[in-house]
Design a protein around this motif. Structure first.
Motif, mmCIF file in Angstrom:
data_model
loop_
_atom_site.group_PDB
_atom_site.id
_atom_site.type_symbol
_atom_site.label_atom_id
_atom_site.label_comp_id
_atom_site.label_asym_id
_atom_site.label_seq_id
_atom_site.Cartn_x
_atom_site.Cartn_y
_atom_site.Cartn_z
ATOM 1 N N GLN A 84 -14.121 -41.212 -33.233
ATOM 2 C CA GLN A 84 -13.257 -40.176 -32.648
ATOM 3 C C GLN A 84 -12.512 -39.374 -33.698
ATOM 4 O O GLN A 84 -12.375 -38.153 -33.563
ATOM 5 C CB GLN A 84 -12.246 -40.823 -31.689
ATOM 6 C CG GLN A 84 -12.842 -41.308 -30.392
ATOM 7 C CD GLN A 84 -11.774 -41.544 -29.342
ATOM 8 O OE1 GLN A 84 -11.815 -40.979 -28.258
ATOM 9 N NE2 GLN A 84 -10.805 -42.376 -29.662
ATOM 10 N N THR A 92 -16.289 -36.678 -25.440
ATOM 11 C CA THR A 92 -14.960 -37.076 -24.979
ATOM 12 C C THR A 92 -15.034 -37.661 -23.582
ATOM 13 O O THR A 92 -14.450 -38.716 -23.302
ATOM 14 C CB THR A 92 -13.992 -35.880 -25.008
ATOM 15 O OG1 THR A 92 -13.894 -35.380 -26.335
ATOM 16 C CG2 THR A 92 -12.610 -36.299 -24.523
ATOM 17 N N LYS A 151 -7.067 -39.087 -28.291
ATOM 18 C CA LYS A 151 -8.221 -38.212 -28.438
ATOM 19 C C LYS A 151 -8.208 -37.105 -27.391
ATOM 20 O O LYS A 151 -8.533 -35.947 -27.684
ATOM 21 C CB LYS A 151 -9.518 -39.022 -28.319
ATOM 22 C CG LYS A 151 -10.769 -38.196 -28.599
ATOM 23 C CD LYS A 151 -10.745 -37.603 -29.998
ATOM 24 C CE LYS A 151 -11.963 -36.777 -30.311
ATOM 25 N NZ LYS A 151 -11.919 -36.189 -31.651
#
Length: 464
Positions: A252, A267, A323
């Motif tokens: 990530q 994602t 993230k």
């Protein structure tokens, strides 16, 4: 007032507020009336803290629907009123039984309607009610039925009345009457089967005394073997999860930047993997701590390993949230990206409740019952707040602000977009937004959505 008074009153009100109207302010008004009548009708013994909270959320959800009129606020109104009506009659019944009670009553309402002694007064009508029934209602029903029969059998008979038209949509009145009565009848006169009352204890959050004795779950595994199986499983799962967290965060945050499309796909895939991991983690813990191990004095190592696994899963959730935040910073807010935060927050709550379940020695059903309330709270938060306006106002600060996307795909963003049109002197956008607001404001009173009534388009019509 008796049950039949509430049924007929709210059924008539349903017809009045929805006749020749779109859904809008009228549903909000109806929801407030239902909540107020429920408060008035509920006996004092059932007016618990939860009942008053549900009464407040029913009022607020009704206001939210009158304000926004969207699907989320509709779900909030329906769920709030169903829970309020349920708790007004059954303060001890578990919330999970609401679904079977609702389904059973909806399916049996036709039969229960003809059980007149159950919802109509058993004594004879007297006074005005008796005269209205005998002199007006019964003759009117008979005349209507035979008028239909004779009209179908004779064109000349029907032609006698063709020159007279009532400015009333009788078909719509009939349909609204049936729907309004169906809703009112099932809300005010629902029944709970004895089987549900008898099995209410099955959903208790605490173990009974006879269930607190540690014993093997399966005949082919004794207690020591099952305990050791759990210890070995959680040791291996913790090691596996540590490696996954390391590789997950490396992919990530340290790999080369991908294209927007690749980043979006990855994602979503990773967030889905995290959520699935959390669900499976909770299920595994529920499997091992469903009964005897909660009270096993030799299961200290098993409990410690399970708590470590919960903590590591929480770290995984935080990583996914970071993230997702980074993704928003690069590519702006959307409904889905905010929804990811909501799911991750619920995942953290689920992990916290799982920890409490182990620490406080609760049954598995404790997790289910409690999480339902948190899901309900999430629906309420989503319905009370103008997320579309928030998304648009935040994304307006970006250089790559997509005007058309926010105009067509983001709800209730008109205020922010009008401000943006003024700043950019975009007359075309301003005209489009003003026309939409004027169209919404021109609706009849009961069909209005209050959000659009608060937009003062006159301020945006001033020349520069």
């Amino acid at each position: 007032m008796k049950t039949h008074h509430y049924i007929f009153l709210t059924a008539i009100l349903f017809v009045i507020v929805f006749y020749e109207q779109d859904v809008g302010l009228n549903l909000g008004i109806l929801g407030i009336v239902y909540a107020a009548l429920t408060l008035f009708r509920t006996p004092a013994k059932n007016k618990t803290g939860i009942f008053y909270v549900l009464f407040a959320t029913s009022i607020l959800s009704s206001i939210a629907f009158a304000w926004f009129g969207d699907f989320t606020s509709f779900i909030a109104v329906m769920s709030s009123l169903l829970l309020l009506g349920y708790k007004s009659k059954n303060r001890r019944l578990k919330i999970l039984f609401l679904i079977p009670v609702f389904i059973v009553n909806s399916c049996t309402s036709f039969c229960r309607f003809f059980s007149f002694d159950e919802w109509l007064p058993k004594k004879n009508f007297s006074g005005l009610w008796q005269k209205t029934l005998a002199f007006i209602l019964i003759p009117l029903v008979l005349v209507s039925v035979f008028f239909g029969i004779y009209s179908a059998g004779s064109d000349h008979f029907a032609a006698l009345f063709t020159d007279y038209e009532l400015d009333i949509n009788l078909w719509q009145v009939f349909c609204l009457s049936v729907l309004g009565f169906f809703i009112a009848f099932n809300y005010w006169n629902y029944a709970v089967e004895k089987l549900i009352y008898k099995n209410n204890h099955v959903l208790d959050k605490d173990f009974r005394k006879d269930s607190r004795i540690p014993k093997a779950t399966y005949s082919f595994l004794d207690l020591d073997a099952e305990r050791m199986s759990g210890v070995i499983s959680f040791v291996l799962l913790n090691i596996l999860l540590i490696f996954f967290i390391v590789t997950y965060n490396y992919e990530q945050f340290y790999e080369a930047v991908k294209t927007p499309v690749q980043l979006s796909e990855e994602t979503h895939e990773r967030v889905n993997a995290v959520i699935m991991s959390i669900v499976m983690a909770i299920l595994v813990i529920m499997f091992y701590f469903k009964s005897g191990f909660n009270f096993d004095s030799k299961a200290g190592s098993l409990k410690l390993l399970a708590k470590i696994w919960i903590f590591l899963n929480a770290v995984l959730v935080v990583s996914a949230a970071l993230k997702n935040y980074e993704y928003i910073v690069y590519y702006a807010f959307t409904y889905k990206r905010l929804g990811v935060f909501a799911f991750l927050l619920l995942s953290l709550i689920g992990l916290a409740l799982t920890y409490i379940k182990i620490q406080k020695q609760k049954r598995n059903i404790f997790l289910v019952n409690t999480m339902i309330w948190y899901f309900y709270a999430t629906v309420l938060v989503c319905s009370y707040f103008n997320w579309g306006g928030f998304i648009t106002s935040q994304n307006m600060k970006r250089k790559d602000f997509a005007v058309n996307y926010h105009r067509t795909s983001i709800s209730f963003s008109e205020k922010a977009l009008l401000k943006y049109a003024d700043e950019k002197n975009d007359q075309k956008l301003k005209k489009t937004l003003q026309d939409k607001v004027k169209n919404e404001r021109s609706k009849t009173f009961l069909s209005k959505i209050l959000y659009y009534q608060t937009i003062n388009i006159e301020d945006h019509e001033k020349p520069y």
